[in-house]
Design a protein around this motif. Structure first.
Motif, short mmCIF file in Angstrom:
data_model
loop_
_atom_site.label_atom_id
_atom_site.label_comp_id
_atom_site.label_asym_id
_atom_site.label_seq_id
_atom_site.Cartn_x
_atom_site.Cartn_y
_atom_site.Cartn_z
N TYR A 9 30.96 -19.49 -21.35
CA TYR A 9 30.05 -20.18 -20.44
C TYR A 9 29.28 -19.16 -19.62
O TYR A 9 29.64 -17.98 -19.56
CB TYR A 9 30.82 -21.13 -19.51
CG TYR A 9 31.74 -20.43 -18.53
CD1 TYR A 9 31.33 -20.14 -17.23
CD2 TYR A 9 33.03 -20.05 -18.90
CE1 TYR A 9 32.16 -19.49 -16.34
CE2 TYR A 9 33.86 -19.41 -18.02
CZ TYR A 9 33.43 -19.13 -16.73
OH TYR A 9 34.26 -18.48 -15.85
N ASN A 10 28.21 -19.61 -19.00
CA ASN A 10 27.39 -18.75 -18.14
C ASN A 10 27.27 -19.41 -16.77
O ASN A 10 26.90 -20.59 -16.68
CB ASN A 10 25.99 -18.56 -18.72
CG ASN A 10 26.00 -17.90 -20.07
OD1 ASN A 10 26.53 -16.80 -20.21
ND2 ASN A 10 25.45 -18.56 -21.07
N ILE A 11 27.58 -18.65 -15.71
CA ILE A 11 27.42 -19.19 -14.36
C ILE A 11 25.94 -19.33 -14.06
O ILE A 11 25.19 -18.34 -14.16
CB ILE A 11 28.10 -18.29 -13.33
CG1 ILE A 11 29.60 -18.20 -13.61
CG2 ILE A 11 27.86 -18.82 -11.91
CD1 ILE A 11 30.34 -17.23 -12.70
N PRO A 12 25.46 -20.51 -13.71
CA PRO A 12 24.03 -20.68 -13.42
C PRO A 12 23.58 -19.78 -12.27
O PRO A 12 24.35 -19.49 -11.35
CB PRO A 12 23.94 -22.16 -13.02
CG PRO A 12 25.10 -22.81 -13.72
CD PRO A 12 26.19 -21.79 -13.68
N GLU A 13 22.32 -19.35 -12.33
CA GLU A 13 21.81 -18.39 -11.36
C GLU A 13 21.87 -18.90 -9.93
O GLU A 13 21.94 -18.11 -8.99
CB GLU A 13 20.36 -18.02 -11.69
CG GLU A 13 19.40 -19.20 -11.65
CD GLU A 13 17.96 -18.78 -11.86
OE1 GLU A 13 17.68 -17.56 -11.76
OE2 GLU A 13 17.12 -19.64 -12.12
N TYR A 14 21.86 -20.21 -9.74
CA TYR A 14 21.94 -20.76 -8.38
C TYR A 14 23.21 -20.31 -7.68
O TYR A 14 23.26 -20.25 -6.45
CB TYR A 14 21.96 -22.30 -8.41
CG TYR A 14 20.97 -22.95 -9.33
CD1 TYR A 14 19.61 -23.04 -8.99
CD2 TYR A 14 21.38 -23.50 -10.55
CE1 TYR A 14 18.71 -23.66 -9.83
CE2 TYR A 14 20.48 -24.12 -11.39
CZ TYR A 14 19.14 -24.20 -11.02
OH TYR A 14 18.25 -24.80 -11.85
N PHE A 15 24.26 -20.03 -8.46
CA PHE A 15 25.59 -19.82 -7.90
C PHE A 15 26.06 -18.37 -8.00
O PHE A 15 27.26 -18.10 -7.88
CB PHE A 15 26.59 -20.74 -8.59
CG PHE A 15 26.11 -22.16 -8.74
CD1 PHE A 15 25.56 -22.83 -7.66
CD2 PHE A 15 26.20 -22.82 -9.96
CE1 PHE A 15 25.10 -24.14 -7.80
CE2 PHE A 15 25.76 -24.13 -10.09
CZ PHE A 15 25.20 -24.79 -9.02
N ASN A 16 25.14 -17.43 -8.22
CA ASN A 16 25.52 -16.02 -8.22
C ASN A 16 26.19 -15.68 -6.89
O ASN A 16 25.71 -16.07 -5.82
CB ASN A 16 24.30 -15.13 -8.43
CG ASN A 16 23.75 -15.23 -9.84
OD1 ASN A 16 24.47 -15.56 -10.77
ND2 ASN A 16 22.47 -14.94 -10.01
N ILE A 45 38.64 -32.21 -18.80
CA ILE A 45 38.69 -30.75 -18.79
C ILE A 45 37.46 -30.27 -18.03
O ILE A 45 36.33 -30.69 -18.32
CB ILE A 45 38.70 -30.16 -20.21
CG1 ILE A 45 39.96 -30.60 -20.96
CG2 ILE A 45 38.63 -28.63 -20.16
CD1 ILE A 45 39.98 -30.18 -22.42
N ALA A 46 37.66 -29.40 -17.06
CA ALA A 46 36.55 -28.91 -16.25
C ALA A 46 36.81 -27.47 -15.86
O ALA A 46 37.94 -26.98 -15.90
CB ALA A 46 36.36 -29.77 -14.99
N ILE A 47 35.75 -26.80 -15.48
CA ILE A 47 35.85 -25.45 -14.93
C ILE A 47 35.08 -25.41 -13.63
O ILE A 47 34.04 -26.06 -13.48
CB ILE A 47 35.33 -24.38 -15.92
CG1 ILE A 47 35.52 -22.98 -15.32
CG2 ILE A 47 33.89 -24.63 -16.32
CD1 ILE A 47 35.29 -21.86 -16.31
N THR A 48 35.62 -24.68 -12.67
CA THR A 48 34.99 -24.60 -11.35
C THR A 48 35.00 -23.17 -10.86
O THR A 48 35.83 -22.36 -11.27
CB THR A 48 35.71 -25.52 -10.35
OG1 THR A 48 34.98 -25.57 -9.13
CG2 THR A 48 37.11 -25.03 -10.06
N GLY A 49 34.05 -22.86 -10.00
CA GLY A 49 33.99 -21.55 -9.38
C GLY A 49 33.47 -21.66 -7.96
O GLY A 49 32.64 -22.51 -7.66
N ASN A 50 33.97 -20.79 -7.09
CA ASN A 50 33.48 -20.74 -5.72
C ASN A 50 32.59 -19.52 -5.55
O ASN A 50 32.69 -18.55 -6.31
CB ASN A 50 34.64 -20.71 -4.74
CG ASN A 50 35.32 -22.06 -4.62
OD1 ASN A 50 35.85 -22.59 -5.58
ND2 ASN A 50 35.29 -22.62 -3.43
N PHE A 51 31.72 -19.58 -4.54
CA PHE A 51 30.77 -18.49 -4.38
C PHE A 51 30.31 -18.38 -2.93
O PHE A 51 30.44 -19.32 -2.13
CB PHE A 51 29.56 -18.68 -5.31
CG PHE A 51 28.71 -19.88 -5.00
CD1 PHE A 51 27.59 -19.76 -4.17
CD2 PHE A 51 28.99 -21.13 -5.54
CE1 PHE A 51 26.79 -20.86 -3.89
CE2 PHE A 51 28.20 -22.23 -5.26
CZ PHE A 51 27.09 -22.10 -4.43
#
Length: 272
Positions: free
Chosen positions: A109-116, A226-232
């Motif tokens: 997957y690729n983290i969208p640029e909004y969430f760098n 099934i999900a994936i999450t990330g904090n930023f």
């Protein structure tokens, strides 16, 4: 009587500048409809995939409504449980920090640029591992909470469907430190909750939701999910994160405070 709820916006083809202006800087949840189209994970990450490739991996699962009830089991064993359980309070695989033990999944997957995230500038040995995979059956979910250190988050549903409810930071006095169940509130026990103003939505497979820092939220899986999450942390929320770190008395954050000053100059150069 509860306040009338409002729906979370659903958008596509949004530029980064539009995101910052309409949602990021002002802090407003939003669902993106078109950010996962090229993800390998979207088609690859099935229960069968995780069971066959990572079935021997040990994971910690917790009861949704009684999170102190936890156990360790093999991922393959948990997937069998997830696909067969009829429990009203099932075990949930949440906070699976897969990136150290299964780093190859990061390529799917690729983290969208909004969430760098600026936290990626920290040295590896002290960098928070802010990426998790969530796998759970119908009726699993997360109680009312805000995300760690006032960070913001993105969540991508690979398969299944989630129901979300959000409350803005200014409504915190009505939320009883997250003790209230937003999906089934006891207004006799928590009468002030009737004053809280909510945003709600259904998040479907292939959609990504943005949770701004400081927003309280609660989530339930309406299907096996099934999900994936990330904090930023970035220009959208760094002031809240900086203030949190400055006043926090948690001992383990002392090293992180010093590292932020040393390695992430944006926290201070942008606040002048």
């Amino acid at each position: 009587m509860l306040h009338e709820t409002q729906n979370v916006d659903r958008v596509s083809n949004l530029s980064r500048e539009e995101f910052l202006q309409k949602y990021g800087i002002c802090g407003k949840p939003v669902i993106f409809l078109d950010l996962m189209d090229n993800w390998k994970a979207k088609t690859c990450w099935t229960p069968e995939f995780f069971k066959s490739k990572y079935g021997a991996t040990h994971v910690t699962v917790r009861k949704t409504k009684t999170p102190d009830d936890e156990r360790t089991m093999r991922l393959g064993e948990y997937i069998d449980y997830m696909e067969s359980t009829k429990e009203e309070n099932p075990y949930y695989l949440k906070y699976w920090g897969f990136s150290d033990d299964c780093p190859e999944l990061l390529e799917d997957y690729n983290i969208p640029e909004y969430f760098n995230s600026w936290h990626q500038q920290l040295p590896d040995e002290i960098r928070p591992r802010w990426s998790w995979i969530y796998i759970g059956s119908t009726n699993t979910g997360s109680g009312m909470h805000i995300d760690p250190a006032m960070s913001s988050a993105w969540n991508a549903v690979i398969s299944g469907r989630k129901r979300w409810v959000f409350y803005p930071p200014e409504d915190e006095p009505y939320l009883y430190d997250g003790k209230v169940d937003a999906f089934n509130p006891d207004l006799k026990k928590y009468p002030l909750f009737a004053e809280a103003r909510s945003l709600t939505c259904i998040q479907n497979s292939g959609e990504i939701i943005f949770t701004p820092g400081g927003w309280w939220h609660q989530v339930v899986n309406e299907e096996n999910c099934i999900a994936i999450t990330g904090n930023f942390v970035n220009e959208t929320n760094y002031k809240m994160v900086k203030n949190y770190l400055e006043v926090s008395e948690v001992p383990k954050l002392n090293q992180l405070k010093q590292a932020v000053k040393q390695y992430i100059p944006q926290f201070y150069s942008n606040s002048q």
